[in-house]
Design a protein around this motif. Structure first.
Motif, PDB file in Angstrom:
ATOM      1  N   ILE A  42      -8.885 -27.904 -14.818  1.00  0.00           N
ATOM      2  CA  ILE A  42      -8.994 -26.648 -14.067  1.00  0.00           C
ATOM      3  C   ILE A  42      -7.855 -26.543 -13.057  1.00  0.00           C
ATOM      4  CG2 ILE A  42     -10.564 -27.659 -12.354  1.00  0.00           C
ATOM      5  CD1 ILE A  42     -11.973 -24.938 -12.188  1.00  0.00           C
ATOM      6  N   ARG A  43      -7.363 -25.321 -12.914  1.00  0.00           N
ATOM      7  CA  ARG A  43      -6.281 -25.037 -11.973  1.00  0.00           C
ATOM      8  C   ARG A  43      -6.551 -23.658 -11.367  1.00  0.00           C
ATOM      9  NH1 ARG A  43      -0.737 -26.703 -12.038  1.00  0.00           N
ATOM     10  NH2 ARG A  43      -1.182 -27.786 -13.963  1.00  0.00           N
ATOM     11  N   PHE A  44      -6.386 -23.575 -10.036  1.00  0.00           N
ATOM     12  CA  PHE A  44      -6.531 -22.283  -9.358  1.00  0.00           C
ATOM     13  C   PHE A  44      -5.835 -22.362  -8.009  1.00  0.00           C
ATOM     14  CE2 PHE A  44     -10.386 -24.741  -8.572  1.00  0.00           C
ATOM     15  CZ  PHE A  44     -10.425 -24.783  -7.195  1.00  0.00           C
ATOM     16  N   VAL A  56     -14.383 -15.885 -16.447  1.00  0.00           N
ATOM     17  CA  VAL A  56     -13.564 -16.712 -15.570  1.00  0.00           C
ATOM     18  C   VAL A  56     -12.565 -17.443 -16.452  1.00  0.00           C
ATOM     19  CG1 VAL A  56     -13.524 -18.670 -13.974  1.00  0.00           C
ATOM     20  CG2 VAL A  56     -15.378 -16.993 -13.846  1.00  0.00           C
ATOM     21  N   GLY A  57     -11.303 -17.132 -16.287  1.00  0.00           N
ATOM     22  CA  GLY A  57     -10.279 -17.771 -17.105  1.00  0.00           C
ATOM     23  C   GLY A  57     -10.493 -17.536 -18.591  1.00  0.00           C
ATOM     24  N   GLY A  58     -11.035 -16.379 -18.940  1.00  0.00           N
ATOM     25  CA  GLY A  58     -11.278 -16.046 -20.341  1.00  0.00           C
ATOM     26  C   GLY A  58     -12.581 -16.593 -20.904  1.00  0.00           C
ATOM     27  N   GLN A  59     -13.362 -17.280 -20.088  1.00  0.00           N
ATOM     28  CA  GLN A  59     -14.640 -17.852 -20.537  1.00  0.00           C
ATOM     29  C   GLN A  59     -15.802 -17.020 -19.991  1.00  0.00           C
ATOM     30  OE1 GLN A  59     -14.755 -20.606 -22.654  1.00  0.00           O
ATOM     31  NE2 GLN A  59     -12.568 -20.160 -22.643  1.00  0.00           N
ATOM     32  N   PRO A  60     -16.870 -16.841 -20.780  1.00  0.00           N
ATOM     33  CA  PRO A  60     -18.037 -16.113 -20.269  1.00  0.00           C
ATOM     34  C   PRO A  60     -18.637 -16.839 -19.074  1.00  0.00           C
ATOM     35  CG  PRO A  60     -18.355 -16.790 -22.570  1.00  0.00           C
ATOM     36  CD  PRO A  60     -17.044 -17.339 -22.127  1.00  0.00           C
ATOM     37  N   VAL A  87      -8.251 -18.487 -12.108  1.00  0.00           N
ATOM     38  CA  VAL A  87      -8.570 -19.794 -12.705  1.00  0.00           C
ATOM     39  C   VAL A  87      -7.872 -19.900 -14.061  1.00  0.00           C
ATOM     40  CG1 VAL A  87     -10.408 -21.133 -13.818  1.00  0.00           C
ATOM     41  CG2 VAL A  87     -10.747 -20.201 -11.528  1.00  0.00           C
ATOM     42  N   ARG A  88      -7.282 -21.064 -14.290  1.00  0.00           N
ATOM     43  CA  ARG A  88      -6.664 -21.376 -15.586  1.00  0.00           C
ATOM     44  C   ARG A  88      -7.255 -22.674 -16.078  1.00  0.00           C
ATOM     45  NH1 ARG A  88      -6.206 -16.988 -15.148  1.00  0.00           N
ATOM     46  NH2 ARG A  88      -4.437 -15.752 -14.596  1.00  0.00           N
ATOM     47  N   TRP A  89      -7.704 -22.665 -17.330  1.00  0.00           N
ATOM     48  CA  TRP A  89      -8.253 -23.866 -17.940  1.00  0.00           C
ATOM     49  C   TRP A  89      -7.134 -24.558 -18.709  1.00  0.00           C
ATOM     50  CZ3 TRP A  89     -12.738 -24.763 -15.876  1.00  0.00           C
ATOM     51  CH2 TRP A  89     -13.555 -23.700 -15.489  1.00  0.00           C
ATOM     52  N   MET A  90      -7.079 -25.870 -18.592  1.00  0.00           N
ATOM     53  CA  MET A  90      -6.040 -26.661 -19.242  1.00  0.00           C
ATOM     54  C   MET A  90      -6.711 -27.702 -20.132  1.00  0.00           C
ATOM     55  SD  MET A  90      -4.104 -25.066 -17.210  1.00  0.00           S
ATOM     56  CE  MET A  90      -2.446 -25.483 -16.842  1.00  0.00           C
TER      57      MET A  90
END
Length: 168
Positions: free
Chosen positions: A26-28, A105-109, A162-165
């Motif tokens: 996770i990155r934000f 959030v970051g493309g996730q439901p 938020v960006r998921w990695m």
């Protein structure tokens, strides 16, 4: 075994304007006007109870205004909104303000719930957003005075970034 406690570890705090945990993926950005006062790395292995990964405090607020990020492992079949209703975070007696909101959030439901609490002095508000990523549930908890929606909006703006990695 030494060094295998499975509990979160606390790396040195930095003045970084971004939170990143390679174990969590996770990155934000740190919200403007907030400062990080808790930072822990995601432990490897199963997490049975919610753990705090990061917490930020509004540096100018007179009344507690904070954003907390927590994580826990829960079944993929468990509804996140129902989980929050049956496993409240915090010791106060928060009351849910229905309805739950479905967001991303970051493309996730994700699901967002609002809560209120009243003590002898004043009203309190918080908003909890729950999202799944990489087999875990993450909770972003925004605690703010009800007459300061700017704090709630800072939490929402952070969630928008938020960006998921991939996990390391």
């Amino acid at each position: 075994m030494a060094g295998c406690s499975g509990k979160p570890s606390a790396p040195a705090l930095t003045s970084d304007e971004e939170y990143y945990d390679s174990n969590a993926g996770i990155r934000f950005p740190t919200p403007p006007g907030f400062r990080m006062f808790i930072k822990a790395e995601m432990p490897k292995g199963k997490i049975d109870k919610p753990i705090m990964l990061a917490a930020f405090q509004d540096t100018k607020a007179k009344i507690r205004t904070a954003i907390e990020v927590m994580a826990v492992d829960i079944s993929d079949s468990q509804d996140l909104g129902q989980y929050l209703k049956t496993n409240p975070v915090g010791s106060e007696k928060w009351e849910t303000k229905p309805p739950a909101q479905s967001i991303e959030v970051g493309g996730q439901p994700a699901v967002r719930l609002e809560y209120v609490y009243h003590d002898e002095d004043r009203d309190h508000a918080r908003e909890v957003t729950a999202v799944r990523w990489g087999g875990r549930a993450y909770f972003v908890i925004v605690i703010y005075p009800p007459d300061n929606p700017a704090a709630r909006d800072a939490g929402r703006a952070m969630l928008d970034k938020v960006r998921w990695m991939s996990h390391d």
